[in-house]
Write an enzyme that holds these catalytic residues in place. Structure first.
Site, PDB file in Angstrom:
ATOM      1  N   LYS A  14       0.709  -1.192   0.116  1.00  0.00           N
ATOM      2  CA  LYS A  14       0.017  -0.126  -0.057  1.00  0.00           C
ATOM      3  C   LYS A  14       0.812   1.156  -0.019  1.00  0.00           C
ATOM      4  CE  LYS A  14      -3.626  -2.576   2.319  1.00  0.00           C
ATOM      5  NZ  LYS A  14      -4.434  -2.827   3.492  1.00  0.00           N
ATOM      6  N   GLN A  65      -4.548  -1.621   9.560  1.00  0.00           N
ATOM      7  CA  GLN A  65      -4.430  -2.983   9.004  1.00  0.00           C
ATOM      8  C   GLN A  65      -4.952  -4.040  10.081  1.00  0.00           C
ATOM      9  OE1 GLN A  65      -3.424  -3.349   6.049  1.00  0.00           O
ATOM     10  NE2 GLN A  65      -3.447  -5.699   6.026  1.00  0.00           N
ATOM     11  N   ASP A 108     -11.034   2.287   4.003  1.00  0.00           N
ATOM     12  CA  ASP A 108     -11.227   0.879   3.901  1.00  0.00           C
ATOM     13  C   ASP A 108     -12.604   0.665   3.530  1.00  0.00           C
ATOM     14  OD1 ASP A 108      -9.172  -0.879   4.032  1.00  0.00           O
ATOM     15  OD2 ASP A 108      -8.884  -0.676   6.219  1.00  0.00           O
TER      16      ASP A 108
HETATM   17  N1  GUN Z   1      -6.199  -7.142   6.069  1.00  0.00           N
HETATM   18  C1  GUN Z   1      -6.426  -7.859   5.099  1.00  0.00           C
HETATM   19  N2  GUN Z   1      -7.110  -7.361   4.068  1.00  0.00           N
HETATM   20  C2  GUN Z   1      -7.292  -6.024   4.507  1.00  0.00           C
HETATM   21  C3  GUN Z   1      -7.853  -4.660   4.125  1.00  0.00           C
HETATM   22  O1  GUN Z   1      -8.383  -4.681   2.801  1.00  0.00           O
HETATM   23  N3  GUN Z   1      -7.939  -3.683   5.006  1.00  0.00           N
HETATM   24  C4  GUN Z   1      -7.332  -3.772   6.006  1.00  0.00           C
HETATM   25  N4  GUN Z   1      -7.478  -2.610   6.805  1.00  0.00           N
HETATM   26  N5  GUN Z   1      -6.820  -4.820   6.847  1.00  0.00           N
HETATM   27  C5  GUN Z   1      -6.753  -5.922   5.873  1.00  0.00           C
END
Ligand code: GUN
Length: 282
Positions: free
Chosen positions: A54, A98, A121
């Site tokens: 990211k 996350q 998100d």
């Molecule tokens: N953990 C696995 N996929 C994601 C996601 O798309 N967003 C977040 N915040 N955590 C994750």
């Protein structure tokens, strides 16, 4: 018939180039660059990889990345205080915590603490509610990415039978809402679904979001169907595979996403899109 592969990686790259151009235009017009804060708790190796991906996408699109890292023993109160600080910071547009979080922290409380207009998100009940009411603003990244990828591949949705396997809050349920919004007849299958094979066999679009390698058997797929595999499972030998029995399914489907290189890169691009949207709508 052998299915055509949907190249999520290359679609995601095109999208990031488009986002980079929009960010550049905003900056040229005198705005500051959009800013995304990522909160990473503990030392889960997969979470570290996802957050690094990211942050790399932020660099490619011109978004300012603000990485914050905390030990696995952080208390819920401390994490909520960090979120409050970022909520109040006018120089932060997006906040991403996350997942998964350590056991002492309640994930729902954390998600609901993020200001809905910084919830890039798209997990906050406000944003899921907006999607359910056909008024989406910040949309859950993976389902949003699936729709964008299919639209860019020329897929049509109106009146088509779509089956989502998996009813999680962050993927399966919003996936069905996105398909409904796009005009499909959406069905969600879950652990209590009877005759899963029959449900899948009726689908013109199958979306697998289960988290179990090879759970969707290839011979269930209707000839000519579009198969989207959201699962990312690590096998004992270290390789990645999806939820669909790929080799069999690809002989029946017309279109299929690979794992890796399918939906995963789209999720990251939609996060960049949401961060730009959050910056542009504040
Ligand atoms: N953990 C696995 N996929 C994601 C996601 O798309 N967003 C977040 N915040 N955590 C994750």
């Amino acid at each position: 018939m052998s299915a055509q592969l949907i190249d999520g990686k290359s679609i995601a790259e095109s999208l990031q180039s488009e986002i980079a151009a929009k960010v550049e235009a905003r900056v040229a017009a005198g705005h500051r660059a959009p800013a995304l804060a990522t909160l990473l708790v503990g030392d889960d190796p997969a979470s570290h990889v996802y957050v690094r991906n990211k942050r790399n996408a932020c660099v490619r699109t011109g978004i300012r990345s603000v990485p914050l890292q905390f030990g696995a023993d952080i208390s819920q109160q401390q994490l909520l205080a960090e979120i409050d600080r970022l909520n109040a910071d006018p120089d932060i547009d997006g906040i991403l915590v996350q997942l998964p979080l350590p056991a002492q922290i309640d994930t729902t409380t954390v998600i609901e603490r993020i200001r809905p207009d910084k919830d890039v998100d798209g997990f906050h009940p406000y944003n899921l509610g907006r999607l359910a009411q056909r008024l989406p603003v910040l949309r859950p990244c993976t389902p949003y990415g699936v729709i964008e990828m299919l639209k860019r591949s020329g897929e049509s949705f109106y009146g088509r039978r779509a089956v989502v396997v998996g009813a999680s809050n962050h993927v399966g349920r919003p996936m069905a809402l996105e398909l409904l919004l796009a005009g499909a007849t959406a069905t969600i299958c879950h652990r209590f679904t009877r005759d899963l094979a029959d449900e899948v066999a009726r689908a013109e679009i199958v979306v697998a979001a289960v988290g179990k390698p090879g759970f969707i058997r290839g011979h269930w797929i209707a000839p000519g169907a579009t198969v989207i595999d959201i699962g990312i499972n690590r096998l004992d030998n270290g390789s990645l595979c999806g939820d669909v029995e790929f080799d069999v399914a690809r002989e029946r489907a017309a279109w299929i996403t690979p794992v890796p290189g399918g939906v995963g890169p789209m999720t990251v691009s939609m996060l960049m899109q949401n961060t730009l949207t959050a910056a542009a709508t504040r």
